[in-house]
Design an enzyme around this catalytic site. Sequence first.
Site, PDB file in Angstrom:
ATOM      1  N   GLY A 199       0.757  -1.221   0.059  1.00  0.00           N
ATOM      2  CA  GLY A 199      -0.033  -0.090  -0.001  1.00  0.00           C
ATOM      3  C   GLY A 199       0.890   1.227  -0.058  1.00  0.00           C
ATOM      4  O   GLY A 199       1.796   1.135  -0.765  1.00  0.00           O
ATOM      5  N   ASP A 205      11.923 -10.995   1.126  1.00  0.00           N
ATOM      6  CA  ASP A 205      12.148  -9.916   0.199  1.00  0.00           C
ATOM      7  C   ASP A 205      13.492  -9.026   0.585  1.00  0.00           C
ATOM      8  O   ASP A 205      13.214  -7.963   0.602  1.00  0.00           O
ATOM      9  CB  ASP A 205      10.936  -9.043  -0.011  1.00  0.00           C
ATOM     10  CG  ASP A 205      11.062  -8.311  -1.082  1.00  0.00           C
ATOM     11  OD1 ASP A 205      11.862  -8.736  -2.126  1.00  0.00           O
ATOM     12  OD2 ASP A 205      10.327  -7.317  -1.412  1.00  0.00           O
TER      13      ASP A 205
END
Length: 584
Positions: A37, A147
């Site tokens: 987001g 990640d």
Amino acid sequence: MVDGTLPGERTAPLRPRDPKSLGDYQLVGRLGEGGMGTVYLAKTAAGVLVAVKMVRADLAHDDEFRRRFRSEVNRARQVPPFCTAEVLDADPDHEHPYLVVEYVDGPTLAEVVEERGPLTSANLHGVAIGVATALTAIHGAGVIHRDLKPRNVLLAPGSPKVIDFGIARAMEATSANTRTDQMVGTVAYMAPERFGTDADAPVTPAADVFAWGSVVAYAGTGRTPFSADSPPATAARILTQPPRLDGLSGPLRDLVAHALEKDPANRPSARELLDLLVSSGERPAATAAAFADQPDLKAAAVEAQSVTGYAPLLSIPPGMVGYDENSIVTVPISEAPTMVGAPAGPKPPPRAGRRWALPVGVAVLVAAVVAGAVMLALSLRHPGGDGDGATPGGGITPGQALIDDGLRSQLFWRPTTMPSETASCSFDDALVVHREIEGTYRCSGPLDAMPADLRAEVGVRLVTKDSCAAIWFRFQDYVGYQLRICERNVYLGVHRDGKIKVLKTFPIADARIQLGAAPTRIGISYTGDYFEVFRDGTLLGSATLTDKKITGGQVVLGIFTERDAARKGPYEVAFTDVKIWAAG
């Protein structure tokens, strides 16, 4: 920070539709956008600055995502703040679920390397130890980052900080965000086992170790060890080729190579590498220098060692009874730090347990990677230090507006200066690109790849003679296309290996661009291999994009001086009002 002063260089103003607050946090600026987001700079009631990550609207209405988000936040809050951005608060049940983390006022490792080149020995050691310390803490709390990459390492005063650990799992396993043939991550830093055919195989801390090796190699050389022209080609190299570690030497090269073993069972743990860096024998000069400059780093590394055990978790193969990737463990698993000049010890022996074999059908696996790379090809974020780096909310539809930036002040693009101070990007009612001597300079803008097919427009003004405005597109790992706008010609070329091969020239000598005049509106459109260029709304011409290996990447603005410049610098161009849409 409690004095109310806002860090300007990495913060953009709120947009009209942005909320003014979330829970008890007052939002005061934008730090970035990414897969989860939007990331905001916010203030607590006491005036302390924090980073607030507000979940995308499409994920907010997914009950499964909320459940996993709550679980992963609870895990992340158990991670000790040793070289990590501490998770402070979260509200998974809010209308717009959000996560609150420590605000780190520093650039990302990627930004520093892109702007200044590879790190010095002492700085490299500091980053290597810092990330190893962070992984020791993260893995010790039973969390896997998933990640780890240079954009998730912030170079803060005191010590490096790793961000965004653990949260990727909530997105990766949510049907609203990914399909079964997709994955969360950045291909260049993914371990080979993550490209396997077994979708149910758990991601283990060894994957973070592999990412650590790639991050350290990038920090020390300015490139990733398996870099190629496209994500599928990069994946193929990760699966089949040894890492390219030119530029690293001695024990440093050996440790990075060890972290990049194809077989996860052969990689060391983060704790093992941390011990090698800070506890084994005499510390190398670069490590001592890193600690001298960053006392907080030394304290974090020592404390991380003191609170974690040493049982080698990877000796329990992931497929065996008793292994649970969700369990809280006492021992982290891995990452290899950079150790220039460290004493050369014997290479650690391979770990016991199941050996991981490379898949036979590499071509099939590489094809599968393309699906995972869809997330990367669509990623878009503002270059804020705390931004996520994955897919924007809800995907991208044809004709969708992606960027609308007047370039009068910092928003998507930001001011930068070449260390030698011969070139700069600054704002003076336009994005002004200046260079004292012949050559090229690119401004820092949106850092991650955009869709492969785009339409874009930007106002271009040539300020001094022999100065050309340059627009790079589908640009990734210093390879892509370049449109060069000069006084008498517009050139389309391929940028590769630091050289520009001109594909087509669009002459404009009969209506040349006047120096210092009002901006000329340059438009480009490319879908597949078909390219068009416009000037003030009129088609200048079209061309075929010939390089099939160039499939997507960044849009970059900058300067390119004429090759046969008749005068010495300075050279200067200016850009205004850039607009970018997904082609459709």
